[in-house]
Design a protein around this motif. Structure first.
Motif, PDB file in Angstrom:
ATOM      1  N   LEU A 125      -2.206  10.739   0.458  1.00 13.14           N
ATOM      2  CA  LEU A 125      -3.645  11.889   0.286  1.00 13.14           C
ATOM      3  C   LEU A 125      -2.972  12.965   0.710  1.00 13.14           C
ATOM      4  O   LEU A 125      -2.894  13.892   0.608  1.00 13.14           O
ATOM      5  CB  LEU A 125      -4.143  10.922   0.629  1.00 13.14           C
ATOM      6  N   PHE A 126      -1.329  13.243   1.234  1.00 12.06           N
ATOM      7  CA  PHE A 126      -1.673  13.989   2.619  1.00 12.06           C
ATOM      8  C   PHE A 126      -0.360  14.540   1.735  1.00 12.06           C
ATOM      9  O   PHE A 126       0.448  15.963   2.017  1.00 12.06           O
ATOM     10  CB  PHE A 126      -0.875  13.272   4.177  1.00 12.06           C
ATOM     11  N   SER A 160       1.682  18.491  -6.385  1.00 12.37           N
ATOM     12  CA  SER A 160       1.300  16.976  -5.137  1.00 12.37           C
ATOM     13  C   SER A 160       0.057  15.432  -5.766  1.00 12.37           C
ATOM     14  O   SER A 160       0.478  14.803  -5.780  1.00 12.37           O
ATOM     15  CB  SER A 160       0.228  18.004  -4.384  1.00 12.37           C
ATOM     16  N   ARG A 161       0.329  16.444  -7.077  1.00 12.47           N
ATOM     17  CA  ARG A 161      -0.854  15.413  -7.924  1.00 12.47           C
ATOM     18  C   ARG A 161       0.491  14.211  -9.244  1.00 12.47           C
ATOM     19  O   ARG A 161      -0.176  12.820  -8.137  1.00 12.47           O
ATOM     20  CB  ARG A 161      -1.877  16.211  -9.095  1.00 12.47           C
ATOM     21  N   PHE A 184      -7.151   6.290  -6.092  1.00 10.93           N
ATOM     22  CA  PHE A 184      -7.915   6.373  -7.135  1.00 10.93           C
ATOM     23  C   PHE A 184      -9.298   7.009  -6.427  1.00 10.93           C
ATOM     24  O   PHE A 184     -10.634   7.174  -7.549  1.00 10.93           O
ATOM     25  CB  PHE A 184      -8.142   4.592  -7.160  1.00 10.93           C
ATOM     26  N   LEU A 185     -10.028   6.512  -5.230  1.00 11.52           N
ATOM     27  CA  LEU A 185     -11.189   6.808  -4.672  1.00 11.52           C
ATOM     28  C   LEU A 185     -11.253   8.280  -4.953  1.00 11.52           C
ATOM     29  O   LEU A 185     -12.086   8.834  -5.270  1.00 11.52           O
ATOM     30  CB  LEU A 185     -11.734   6.503  -3.343  1.00 11.52           C
ATOM     31  N   VAL A 186      -9.900   9.028  -4.216  1.00 12.37           N
ATOM     32  CA  VAL A 186     -10.060  10.222  -4.704  1.00 12.37           C
ATOM     33  C   VAL A 186     -10.031  10.994  -5.844  1.00 12.37           C
ATOM     34  O   VAL A 186     -10.520  12.181  -5.597  1.00 12.37           O
ATOM     35  CB  VAL A 186      -8.735  10.681  -3.473  1.00 12.37           C
ATOM     36  N   GLU A 187      -9.123  10.158  -6.766  1.00 15.33           N
ATOM     37  CA  GLU A 187      -8.930  11.380  -7.996  1.00 15.33           C
ATOM     38  C   GLU A 187      -9.584  10.524  -9.218  1.00 15.33           C
ATOM     39  O   GLU A 187      -9.596  10.979 -10.464  1.00 15.33           O
ATOM     40  CB  GLU A 187      -7.553  11.334  -8.198  1.00 15.33           C
ATOM     41  N   ALA A 200      -6.229   9.359 -12.743  1.00 16.38           N
ATOM     42  CA  ALA A 200      -5.067   9.690 -11.595  1.00 16.38           C
ATOM     43  C   ALA A 200      -3.608   8.568 -12.298  1.00 16.38           C
ATOM     44  O   ALA A 200      -2.763   8.553 -12.363  1.00 16.38           O
ATOM     45  CB  ALA A 200      -5.175   9.249 -10.340  1.00 16.38           C
ATOM     46  N   PHE A 201      -4.366   7.196 -12.600  1.00 17.02           N
ATOM     47  CA  PHE A 201      -3.297   6.595 -13.323  1.00 17.02           C
ATOM     48  C   PHE A 201      -3.715   5.900 -14.611  1.00 17.02           C
ATOM     49  O   PHE A 201      -2.753   4.921 -15.225  1.00 17.02           O
ATOM     50  CB  PHE A 201      -3.261   4.950 -12.451  1.00 17.02           C
ATOM     51  N   SER A 202      -4.248   7.159 -15.006  1.00 13.55           N
ATOM     52  CA  SER A 202      -4.645   6.824 -16.617  1.00 13.55           C
ATOM     53  C   SER A 202      -3.160   6.848 -17.166  1.00 13.55           C
ATOM     54  O   SER A 202      -1.985   7.334 -17.104  1.00 13.55           O
ATOM     55  CB  SER A 202      -5.287   7.376 -17.246  1.00 13.55           C
TER      56      SER A 202
END
Lengths: 643, 317
Positions: free
Chosen positions: A30-31, A42-43, A116-119, A123-125
């Protein structure tokens, strides 16, 4: 169940720090946006990092836990703690297993949780280059189980050290080799059609992992239930169960492999490939097999006597009399050329040990005593008359790649250019050379050239006198030696096909404006100035041109459909054309000439010969091989089964 | 009615019964246990004595269904323990020779774990027991001293109110204070509940005060299996001065006592006999040539040394 959960909960509680570690590893990405070099990506970097850590946990944890959880307890005599409690053996085993799996899966999921919670799930699709969740879970769950159990079995053998370790070592190697060969033989036979990808990867994964997981589960359960705290007995129970169950699995698998591979042409359900010897009665057939999944087999088959030989073949050429064959077959995991006397009662195939690349060409001399190969720009010739080891006769390197190779006679090999359709091979490219190679003088003579703009496909007449070039609707006839254009045979037919007929005649067939048309060129008419005789065969969208079933009588199959479904298969109508008069007579419905694929399989067209056994062979609507007597119309089914 | 019959039938059976137990390991030609048979009646305290390697732990593992014997069988409460281990363990408390609880768990966590799997679990008794022993309940098991671990194991073994306690050399390696605490707790438990106990030990002084029956194990063979009272009654040390007579060989006067050990000292003869009787001793004292005969009782350790030819700790006598 209560006891199982109690043991599992205890395992998890003992290793709860792992969850904390996984969570920290999940939070670190996350950082990433704070790292200067990663700001732009970064993503993506975050997703990749999390997926890598998750994969490492999903693989590493089951391996580490499998190697320690139960085995260490047994080795350090701590399993007695559980066995001196009112806990069934099954609960101890299942609880430890469940605990390990939950730790592995839980830590892997916990690693992904922060991102997962943030994005959210995006994010993993799979759209974001990430995961197909269904496939991921379907692969991960059995994978984690198998890794855990395999690590447990290996660690038990290594750490519990009874005399079984010697047996374990040899049987591990033995069964690995055995299963490799059994599964490979099934895959090679096509029992599982991997290339077709008819099943999703998770389905394949479950079917691969499940038997292995079941074997390891049974073995590890028996180990705990029977060995209990006795390390030596525990090892013995694991090993004995493992090898007995694997033997029980290997027996039916071996039986299946034998059943799938021990086939005869009579087991063929349909003919998917067929190659006919230019003369004689031998054919090479390949097709699906009865009750053997998607397995396929190919055979040399004598349509007169019914004799057959199962051979895995790629390229094939036969001698002029059709009695000797040269083909590429698998030998010691390499494709090498084999030579075989088809009419011999024992028919031993001689492996020449000459390796063949996938794009290489081979040709047998008219007598079958000499073999020539062309691989790229290299041409080699061998004497294969009577020796197991081929005698090398000649080796040449040409300026360009060879596309076709044919023996004009026993001493002369004709080489003609390779089919090229890519950039740099257009109208302005250099013409392709035609060459004659003399084996006796070891000389290469450039005899002509062919304008590249004229062809995308080149075929040679069986006697080497003519070259046929096609490009789209344009079909031209050239001198086989010089490449000089003799006649433009067709410019209006779609996918035109050509047959050389007896008496120096030829016929071109194709479809134009929804009608099947035959163009007949009689002796001496194969020039630019002489117009062919046209035969209107009536409405059709597809056409197959067959051989000369009798002197001057050509088989043609017509179909109103372009597609290749079952309805179209049954819609073929066979007709016979008298090339002398242009008269058309109807044949049996549903039959197509068997050598329909000869245009693709060989650089050489079928010989101009009437009434040969090959010309009387047809495939019916069920893709069965049928011999048709053109005089009486009698049909004899040689191979295949009714659908 | 049937239940009552089966209950009384079980009550009449020995709590522990070992039948022709044979244990052989790997390629070892001599068996670790050689057709051992013994039984432990309800309410008794059976001390199985032997030095390290005598086969005590193998016997206990077989008895607890943790190890399958090479031959023979073990029964607890009349049931084959290999087949019905899980059910039988609910009625048994075990203190192992080597502390085997997961080292990361505290005594309190161990008690909570056991509470989930035992039909009856007295968690407060574990707490009070640990308090009495002054063992910290919140310290991981692996961080406790060996004595503390043994006391935790005993507290856990007693918390399910077992009908049978199996103690496998529980005081091995403990200091005198821990050993005393352990045995005090055990004696208190026996006094309160009358629990049947099978105890293996080489701490003969410790077990002598509470054992009702003993077995001597040596080299995998059961040399002796007897009530302790009877055993101590028939074993004596005899001391006497001996005046040689012409019609009797030296030491022949002891034949009635089944002497197991005879030593000739400067002052006379010292013998350990295994068939002592007061009447026989009176006749022996009156024999010609036997002077100043006296008989003294033996400790369990002395009997063990006399029978097994070695001390339980392994020193040859």
């Amino acid at each position: 169940m209560r006891a199982t959960l109690a043991v599992a909960a205890r395992e998890i509680a003992e290793r709860k720090v792992l969850f904390l570690g996984a969570l920290v590893l999940g939070i670190l990405p996350l950082f990433f946006p704070l790292i200067p070099g990663l700001r732009g990506n970064s993503r993506d970097a975050r997703t990749v990092a999390v997926l890598l850590v998750t994969a490492a946990i999903a693989v590493g944890f089951p391996l580490a836990l499998g190697a320690t959880i139960l085995v260490s307890d047994i080795a350090q005599k701590r399993l007695a703690f559980y066995f001196s409690r009112p806990l069934p053996s099954g609960s101890i085993w299942a609880g430890k297993l469940l605990g390990a799996l939950l730790i592995s899966a839980g830590c892997a999921l916990l690693t992904m949780a922060p991102v997962f919670l943030v994005e959210s799930a995006g994010a993993f699709s799979s759209d974001a280059g990430g995961l197909n969740w269904r496939v991921f879970l379907a692969l991960a769950l059995p994978g984690v189980l198998v890794l855990f159990l395999a690590a447990h079995a290996a660690a038990s053998m290594a750490r519990l050290r009874s005399r079984w370790i010697v047996i374990d070592f040899f049987l591990t190697v033995f069964f690995a080799v055995l299963f490799w060969f059994l599964l490979r033989s099934l895959v090679v036979a096509g029992f599982w059609d991997i290339s077709a990808m008819t099943h999703p990867p998770d389905w394949v994964a479950w079917w691969l992992f499940l038997p292995l997981a079941a074997v390891l589960l049974v073995a590890s359960y028996v180990q705990i239930a029977s060995g209990r705290t006795d390390a030596a007995r525990s090892h013995g129970a694991l090993s004995a169960t493992l090898w007995v169950v694997l033997t029980l699995l290997a027996l039916p698998l071996g039986g299946l492999a034998w059943w799938v591979n021990a086939v005869t042409p009579k087991d063929l359900t349909s003919i998917e490939e067929i190659q006919l010897a230019p003369r004689g009665s031998w054919v090479r057939v390949r097709g699906g097999l009865r009750l053997r999944g998607s397995a396929k087999a190919s055979f040399f088959y004598d349509t007169e006597t019914g004799r057959s030989m199962k051979r895995r073949t790629q390229k094939l050429d036969t001698s002029a009399d059709g009695k000797r064959a040269a083909y590429t077959g698998v030998s010691e995991r390499k494709w090498t050329i084999h030579v075989m006397a088809l009419d011999s009662t024992e028919a031993p195939a001689i492996d020449t040990h000459v390796e063949m690349g996938p794009l290489a060409q081979l040709a047998l001399s008219p007598s079958g005593r000499r073999l020539a190969t062309a691989d790229g720009a290299t041409v080699a010739a061998y004497d294969v008359a009577d020796s197991v080891n081929p005698k090398h006769i000649a080796l040449f390197r040409l300026p360009g790649d060879v596309g076709g190779i044919v023996f004009v006679d026993e001493d002369t090999i004709r080489l003609f250019p390779r089919f090229e359709n890519g950039p740099g091979h257009g109208k302005n490219a250099e013409p392709s050379r035609i060459a004659n190679l003399s084996l006796s003088s070891k000389k290469l003579l450039m005899t002509g050239a062919l304008d590249r703009s004229l062809f995308s496909l080149v075929r040679l007449s069986a006697d080497g006198r003519f070259l046929v070039a096609s490009r789209g609707k344009r079909l031209t006839l050239h001198d086989g030696r010089t490449g000089v254009l003799l006649a433009t045979l067709s410019e209006d037919l779609e996918s035109p096909k050509l047959r050389f007929l007896s008496g120096d005649r030829l016929v071109v067939a194709g479809v134009a404006n929804g009608k099947a048309v035959l163009k007949i060129f009689l002796e001496g008419e194969m020039t630019e100035s002489a117009p062919p005789r046209l035969v209107d065969m009536g409405p059709a969208t597809s056409l197959i041109l067959g051989g000369e079933v009798a002197a001057g009588r050509v088989a043609v199959a017509l179909n109103p459909f372009r597609r290749n479904d079952e309805r179209a298969q049954r819609a073929w109508k066979l007709a016979f054309v008298d090339v002398a008069t242009g008269a058309v007579s109807s044949g049996p419905d549903g039959l197509v000439p068997a050598d329909q694929f000869s245009w693709w399989f060989s650089p050489t067209l079928p010989p101009a010969e009437s009434g040969s056994p090959a010309s009387g062979l047809f495939l019916d609507a069920s893709s069965r091989l049928v011999r048709l007597d053109p005089a009486t119309g009698a049909q004899t089914v040689l191979l295949g089964r009714s659908k | 009615m049937i239940r009552s019959d089966s209950h009384s039938q079980e009550f009449s059976l020995p709590v522990v019964e070992v039948r022709r137990l044979l244990v052989r390991y790997g390629g070892n030609p001599s068996p670790t246990l050689e057709e051992i048979s013994l039984s432990v009646p309800r309410g008794s305290v059976y001390a199985l004595l032997g030095r390290n390697g005598a086969g005590k732990s193998s016997l206990v593992r077989c008895l607890l269904g943790q190890q399958k014997p090479t031959a023979g069988s073990c029964f607890l409460f009349g049931e084959d323990v290999w087949k019905h281990r899980a059910r039988l363990m609910a009625r048994i408390g075990v203190v192992p020779e080597d502390p085997d609880a997961p080292p990361s768990m505290t005594a309190r966590q161990l008690s909570a774990f056991c509470a989930r799997i035992y039909p009856a679990w007295d968690a407060p008794s574990v707490e009070s027991c640990l308090a009495r022993f002054e063992v910290p309940a919140g310290t991981p098991y692996g961080s406790l001293s060996k004595g503390q671990r043994a006391l935790v194991a005993l507290a856990l073994a007693l918390a399910s109110s077992p009908e049978l306690l199996v103690l496998d050399d529980p005081t091995l390696g403990l200091d005198a204070v821990a050993r005393r605490a352990f045995f005090d707790e055990l004696v208190g438990e026996l006094a309160d509940r009358g629990t049947t106990v099978l105890l293996t030990s080489h701490d003969l002084a410790g077990v002598e005060s509470m054992a009702t029956r003993v077995g001597f194990l040596k080299g995998g063979r059961l040399l002796l299996d007897e009530d302790l009272e009877t055993l101590k009654a028939r074993f004596r040390r005899l001391r006497y001065a001996n005046e040689q007579t012409e019609d009797r060989e030296y030491g022949q006067e002891l034949s009635a006592f089944d002497a197991v050990k005879v030593k000739v000292r400067g002052w006379g003869v010292e013998a350990i006999v295994s068939n002592y009787g007061d009447e026989a001793f009176t006749r022996f004292s009156a024999l010609e040539g036997v002077v100043d005969a006296e008989a003294s009782a033996l400790s369990l350790e002395e009997i063990f040394i006399a029978v097994a030819g070695e001390t339980p700790a392994g020193r040859n006598a």
